[in-house]
Design an enzyme around this catalytic site. Structure first.
Site, PDB file in Angstrom:
ATOM      1  N   HIS A 131       0.806  -1.218   0.000  1.00 48.56           N
ATOM      2  CA  HIS A 131       0.000   0.000   0.000  1.00 48.56           C
ATOM      3  C   HIS A 131       0.837   1.265   0.000  1.00 48.56           C
ATOM      4  CE1 HIS A 131       0.609  -0.467   4.423  1.00 48.56           C
ATOM      5  NE2 HIS A 131       0.705   0.844   4.364  1.00 48.56           N
ATOM      6  N   SER A 133       0.463   4.939   1.674  1.00 49.81           N
ATOM      7  CA  SER A 133      -0.318   5.605   2.728  1.00 49.81           C
ATOM      8  C   SER A 133      -0.783   6.984   2.279  1.00 49.81           C
ATOM      9  CB  SER A 133       0.511   5.739   4.001  1.00 49.81           C
ATOM     10  OG  SER A 133       0.709   4.497   4.626  1.00 49.81           O
ATOM     11  N   TYR A 261       2.895  13.751   6.233  1.00 46.97           N
ATOM     12  CA  TYR A 261       3.869  14.506   5.447  1.00 46.97           C
ATOM     13  C   TYR A 261       3.664  16.012   5.582  1.00 46.97           C
ATOM     14  CZ  TYR A 261       4.312   9.947   3.174  1.00 46.97           C
ATOM     15  OH  TYR A 261       4.476   8.613   2.922  1.00 46.97           O
ATOM     16  N   ASP A 268       5.176  19.884   0.573  1.00 43.83           N
ATOM     17  CA  ASP A 268       3.863  19.249   0.709  1.00 43.83           C
ATOM     18  C   ASP A 268       3.917  17.736   0.622  1.00 43.83           C
ATOM     19  OD1 ASP A 268       4.415  18.888  -1.941  1.00 43.83           O
ATOM     20  OD2 ASP A 268       2.676  19.974  -2.718  1.00 43.83           O
ATOM     21  N   PHE A 273       5.935   9.834  -1.102  1.00 44.79           N
ATOM     22  CA  PHE A 273       5.077   8.655  -1.223  1.00 44.79           C
ATOM     23  C   PHE A 273       5.921   7.410  -1.503  1.00 44.79           C
ATOM     24  CE2 PHE A 273       2.383  12.234  -2.448  1.00 44.79           C
ATOM     25  CZ  PHE A 273       1.320  12.064  -1.576  1.00 44.79           C
ATOM     26  N   HIS A 274       5.549   6.311  -0.864  1.00 43.34           N
ATOM     27  CA  HIS A 274       6.353   5.099  -1.002  1.00 43.34           C
ATOM     28  C   HIS A 274       5.520   3.855  -0.700  1.00 43.34           C
ATOM     29  CE1 HIS A 274       6.690   6.232   3.303  1.00 43.34           C
ATOM     30  NE2 HIS A 274       6.592   4.922   3.489  1.00 43.34           N
TER      31      HIS A 274
END
Length: 338
Positions: A131, A133, A261, A268, A273-274
């Protein structure tokens, strides 16, 4: 299954020729009935099935790390509270799963002090979804959880983001103080943006601070570029995910929860994203990062993983043990405004 074909009395009177004919008919009937099913793969499970069985069974309300490979709850269980999480779910294809599994298999003997624990499979060896997040692990009260979900559905419906594709941008280790664990993550970006940024510099393993290093050197990819490469480098990596994150952050803050974040320097989170593919309690030292980079850069491994595509068609909301899929609004072309 074909019905048993008993021979009639007239067939038995035909002698050996009749018996051979009947046996041939039986063999043909059996072959015709079983061959198509035997050679064709099983149909895929409907998407809603994954929502029903996305959560593990709670075996204890107390925080007992022994039940979870030594891991601790980020939010301890409390009566009347609902641990919640917003995310994008990815079910790797068999070939994608094999690529990531081979990467971890190559890393384990190279990193005996780390021994990454895979997120790819369950304790029983079944493939698991990964996923991206869109929120921290947050906690909702019983009186607020239904309203939260209703507002989330409305925010996603009005986001103006249709289905799109993500692509891996690099591999790095990330340490979190909340969990006391290190995570091996694939940083991801919009597939269109990643294709454009490939003009600026090849992608490799990151330094753990949101920067990547060029293959064969230590120059970060945010070094000056020229021409088309400079234009590509300035493009946002995640326009779609950033849009969704802003809406999710605004919603969780309305319910008194911390955003994801939220950087003090005004960034921003566009590049944060990872997808976590493995974890370890060990610290990701410089030696660990260098060894990981060497394994990732081996011929074929890096290029094949960075060429993968991750389809995104909705947002998942897990509230307690209930998972709700919220589809992105349909548009004419994947990942682009009409």
């Amino acid at each position: 299954m074909a019905l048993v074909d008993y021979s009639s009395s007239s067939e038995s009177e035909d002698g050996e020729e009749g018996a051979q004919s009947t046996a041939a008919k039986r063999q043909k009937t059996s072959h015709d009935a079983s061959s198509p099913d035997a050679s064709s793969p099983l149909p895929p499970l409907p998407a809603a099935f994954h929502n029903l069985y996305a959560s593990t069974v709670r075996v204890s309300t107390a925080d007992d790390p022994a039940l979870h490979q030594g891991r601790k709850r980020v939010n301890p269980h409390k009566a009347g509270s609902w641990p919640s999480h917003l995310y994008i779910e990815w079910h790797p294809t068999p070939s994608q799963h094999a690529l990531l599994s081979n990467l971890l298999a190559a890393l384990r003997p190279a990193l005996p002090e780390v021994l990454p624990t895979s997120f790819l499979t369950s304790d029983l060896g079944a493939p698991q979804p990964l996923h991206v997040s869109l929120s921290r692990p947050v906690v909702l009260g019983t009186a607020h959880k239904d309203e939260f979900l209703e507002r989330l559905v409305a925010r996603v419906a009005g986001c103006g983001v249709g289905p799109f594709d993500l692509a891996p941008r690099g591999l790095e280790w990330h340490r979190t103080s909340e969990s006391g664990r290190s995570f091996l993550v694939l940083r991801v970006g919009s597939a269109d943006a990643v294709s454009a940024s490939a003009l600026a510099a090849p992608r490799g393993i990151g330094d753990g601070k949101g920067r990547e290093k060029r293959q064969g050197g230590s120059t970060p990819t945010d070094a000056p570029a020229t021409g088309m490469a400079q234009t590509a480098a300035k493009q946002r990596h995640n326009p779609e995910l950033s849009n969704l994150l802003r809406r999710c952050n605004a919603l969780v803050e309305e319910f008194g929860q911390p955003p994801l974040y939220a950087f003090r320097d005004g960034k921003d989170g566009d590049d944060a994203f990872h997808i976590s593919v493995a974890w370890s309690f060990a610290e990701p030292t410089s030696e660990v990062r260098q060894c990981t980079e060497r394994v990732f850069s081996r011929a074929g491994v890096r290029d094949e993983i960075l060429a993968m595509r991750i389809p995104v068609d909705g947002v998942k909301a897990k509230i307690g043990n209930v998972v709700t899929h919220i589809p992105l609004p349909a548009r004419g072309k994947r990942g682009r405004e009409e």
